[in-house]
Design a protein around this motif. Structure first.
Motif, short mmCIF file in Angstrom:
data_model
loop_
_atom_site.label_atom_id
_atom_site.label_comp_id
_atom_site.label_asym_id
_atom_site.label_seq_id
_atom_site.Cartn_x
_atom_site.Cartn_y
_atom_site.Cartn_z
N MET A 262 0.81 -1.21 0.00
CA MET A 262 0.00 0.00 0.00
C MET A 262 0.85 1.26 0.00
O MET A 262 0.33 2.36 0.11
N ASN A 263 2.16 1.10 -0.13
CA ASN A 263 3.06 2.22 -0.35
C ASN A 263 3.36 2.28 -1.84
O ASN A 263 4.51 2.25 -2.27
N SER A 264 2.29 2.31 -2.62
CA SER A 264 2.36 2.12 -4.07
C SER A 264 2.17 3.46 -4.78
O SER A 264 1.08 3.80 -5.17
N GLN A 265 3.24 4.20 -4.90
CA GLN A 265 3.16 5.57 -5.40
C GLN A 265 3.24 5.62 -6.92
O GLN A 265 3.75 4.71 -7.57
N GLY A 266 2.73 6.73 -7.46
CA GLY A 266 2.66 6.88 -8.91
C GLY A 266 4.00 6.89 -9.60
O GLY A 266 4.10 6.52 -10.77
N ASP A 267 5.08 7.27 -8.89
CA ASP A 267 6.38 7.34 -9.54
C ASP A 267 7.04 5.99 -9.71
O ASP A 267 8.02 5.87 -10.44
N ILE A 268 6.53 4.94 -9.04
CA ILE A 268 7.15 3.62 -9.19
C ILE A 268 6.22 2.62 -9.86
O ILE A 268 6.55 1.44 -9.95
N VAL A 269 5.06 3.09 -10.32
CA VAL A 269 4.12 2.14 -10.92
C VAL A 269 4.71 1.49 -12.16
O VAL A 269 4.41 0.33 -12.47
N SER A 270 5.57 2.20 -12.88
CA SER A 270 6.18 1.61 -14.07
C SER A 270 7.06 0.42 -13.69
O SER A 270 7.12 -0.58 -14.42
N GLN A 271 7.74 0.52 -12.54
CA GLN A 271 8.54 -0.61 -12.07
C GLN A 271 7.66 -1.80 -11.73
O GLN A 271 8.01 -2.95 -12.01
N ARG A 318 3.00 23.76 -14.07
CA ARG A 318 2.51 22.44 -13.68
C ARG A 318 3.01 21.33 -14.59
O ARG A 318 3.31 20.23 -14.14
N LYS A 319 3.09 21.61 -15.86
CA LYS A 319 3.56 20.59 -16.81
C LYS A 319 5.00 20.19 -16.52
O LYS A 319 5.35 19.01 -16.56
N ALA A 320 5.83 21.17 -16.22
CA ALA A 320 7.23 20.88 -15.92
C ALA A 320 7.36 20.08 -14.62
O ALA A 320 8.18 19.16 -14.52
N ILE A 321 6.53 20.43 -13.64
CA ILE A 321 6.58 19.72 -12.36
C ILE A 321 6.15 18.27 -12.54
O ILE A 321 6.79 17.34 -12.02
N ALA A 322 5.07 18.05 -13.29
CA ALA A 322 4.59 16.69 -13.52
C ALA A 322 5.64 15.86 -14.25
O ALA A 322 5.88 14.69 -13.92
N ALA A 323 6.29 16.48 -15.24
CA ALA A 323 7.32 15.76 -16.00
C ALA A 323 8.51 15.41 -15.12
O ALA A 323 9.08 14.32 -15.22
N ALA A 324 8.87 16.33 -14.21
CA ALA A 324 10.01 16.08 -13.33
C ALA A 324 9.73 14.97 -12.33
O ALA A 324 10.62 14.18 -11.99
N LEU A 325 8.48 14.89 -11.86
CA LEU A 325 8.12 13.84 -10.91
C LEU A 325 8.10 12.48 -11.58
O LEU A 325 8.32 11.44 -10.94
N GLY A 326 7.78 12.44 -12.88
CA GLY A 326 7.75 11.19 -13.62
C GLY A 326 6.53 10.36 -13.28
O GLY A 326 5.54 10.85 -12.74
#
Length: 526
Positions: A262-271, A318-326
């Motif tokens: 449940m520590n399943s964050q959006g930045d590691i979903v690709s992994q 916002r677009k740049a921030i979203a892209a940086a977060l991945g």
């Protein structure tokens, strides 16, 4: 009050109440019909192990927060009403419920007669009313969801009547496990509330094994022999582990040390997608934003001017921030996530990235030389990274953000907000619009609203939604979200779906609105 049937109510017009709180995962349990007594599980000893990103604020359901951390209550306290991941509501300890009359100011529930607490004491209408009155008298982090609730009374052996002094249209959710206030406490627990912080005193499927529990590290649960629905018990033991590092939690899942992450964050979903054998549940998520809590300029005078708040919105890319977060982060300019009743795609066009316009608005408001904001942040969900990026962009238009990070300590975050020494906080917003409002700006009881925000446009729209007939709620939800955006009470930044990862679990299901999961439906994979 009409007869209620499992998995039927809350579809269509009732779906609006299937909402919960901020961020992370809010679980829900179903009336699982498979299995029987506890069976062998993913581990050789029939153990289900679940990872959380942070420790519960408290084992006391009235003192815990929301999100995945209150899985300790989902397992051990039976709610009055269950919020399911498909958006429906189904019976827990209440078999029927509904508003009485019009205006959302009176509510009744029928309590089942075949349930006992873990200590063998019968669950009664009297014990339900006593629990609700206990919660009213002892406010906690989520007391704002009890807005309007004045008292509860057992009017006969099965009926509990709830009296309100102001409209609250989401009581079926309030009395579900998602808001904690549906978790019924035994008479023994109410007689000595100090025990609620170290023991469980519920009527849920499991009980806390204190001998195998270390607070802040892991919590062990074993089956409740007195549970009214034994077919929903599928595990000999359930262990809830605290694993703050999302990458470490995913590795633990892949190696079989845990079965649910449940520590399943959006930045590691690709992994997770690349990992073999990992099931990924996805649903409506949350918006990460800069909450401008001091909207009247009590501490930071500049924030009392809507031109300044709008300038801050135009100053962020916002677009740049979203892209940086991945990962799966996408830009947004509203606090209602996609998939919730207040979301309006057109609102995302309100604040284009325009630093020059931001400077013009600041100059018009008398802040051509800028000003300073003291703000809070935290380490979870890449919030510190997000906060640093926003601070850098605001500096470009002359606004200095002095950041304090509290790490992963939500109790400290709440304590710091209560001091009113911080004008803003980086945090998450989500869920359907009425609960979103109560949590984030409409209730003076919410920790996220320490300055008790006022404003005719926003609060007027909130009050209109509170009293709206059911058929008018969707339009009222969008109108409330629009008022919040136009008055710029937040600087919304990015949104991401909610996720949960699993391996070796049958009937894992989906993630519902606000992250709802059907925890008691989880079975060992065949």
């Amino acid at each position: 009050m009409s007869q209620h049937h499992p998995r039927r109510r809350a579809r269509g017009s009732r779906r609006r109440v299937a909402s919960a709180l901020i961020a992370a995962v809010v679980g829900a349990t179903g009336l699982a019909a498979c299995g029987g007594s506890a069976s062998s599980g993913a581990g050789s000893d029939g153990t289900l192990t679940i990872a959380l990103p942070l420790k519960p604020q408290s084992l006391d359901p009235g003192k815990n927060g929301n999100g995945g951390q209150n899985i300790v209550q989902w397992l051990s306290y039976e709610p009055l009403i269950r919020l399911n991941s498909d958006g429906s509501l189904s019976p827990g300890l209440a078999t029927e419920w509904g508003y009485v009359g019009e205006g959302n100011k009176a509510f009744e529930m029928k309590i089942r007669t075949d349930a006992e607490f873990a200590d063998g004491t019968p669950v009664t209408a009297e014990s339900v009313a006593a629990t609700i009155n206990h919660y009213i008298a002892n406010p906690g982090p989520l007391s704002h969801f009890m807005t309007g609730v004045e008292s509860a009374k057992a009017t006969d052996e099965q009926t509990v009547a709830v009296t309100l002094n102001a409209p609250n249209p989401i009581l079926p959710v309030v009395f579900s496990q998602s808001s904690n206030w549906g978790n019924v406490i035994s008479p023994a627990g109410l007689a000595d509330p100090s025990k609620l912080t170290t023991e469980t005193h519920g009527a849920g499927a499991y009980v806390l094994d204190t001998a195998q529990t270390v607070d802040g590290d892991h919590y062990t649960f074993v089956p409740n022999d007195n549970y009214w629905n034994p077919d929903a018990i599928h595990w000999e033991k359930v262990v809830v582990r605290v694993l703050p590092d999302a990458n470490a939690a995913l590795q633990a899942l892949k190696s079989g040390q845990i079965q649910v992450d449940m520590n399943s964050q959006g930045d590691i979903v690709s992994q997770a997608r690349k990992a073999g054998g990992v099931d990924i549940a996805e649903g409506p998520g949350f918006v990460q934003a800069l909450f401008l809590m001091d909207r009247a300029g009590e501490l930071t005078e500049a924030l009392g001017d809507v031109r300044v708040r709008r300038a801050l919105n135009h100053a962020v890319d916002r677009k740049a921030i979203a892209a940086a977060l991945g990962g799966d982060f996408t830009p947004t300019a509203q606090i209602a996530p996609v998939g919730t009743d207040g979301h309006d795609e057109a609102l995302d066009e309100t604040y284009a990235y325009d630093p020059d316009l931001a400077r013009e608005l600041l100059a018009e408001a008398g802040y051509a030389d800028g000003f300073e904001i003291d703000a809070l942040s935290m380490s979870l969900f890449q919030t510190d990274t997000l906060a640093q990026a926003v601070a850098s962009q605001l500096e470009e238009v002359g606004v200095t953000v002095r950041l304090k990070s509290i790490g992963a300590d939500l109790n400290q975050l709440i304590a710091d907000m209560a001091t009113k020494e911080y004008a803003a906080v980086f945090f998450n917003a989500g869920t359907n619009m009425f609960t979103n409002a109560l949590q984030n700006f409409a209730s003076p009881a919410s920790p996220l609203n320490p300055f008790a925000s006022k404003g005719e446009e926003v609060i007027g729209a909130f009050e209109a939604m509170a009293a709206a007939p059911e058929e008018e709620v969707p339009a009222a939800a969008v109108a409330l979200n629009r008022a919040v955006v136009e008055q710029a009470w937040f600087v919304p930044l990015v949104q991401t779906p909610a996720y949960a990862f699993a391996r070796g679990i049958g009937s894992f299901g989906d993630v519902g609105n606000a992250g709802a999961l059907d925890v008691l439906s989880w079975t060992p994979a065949s």
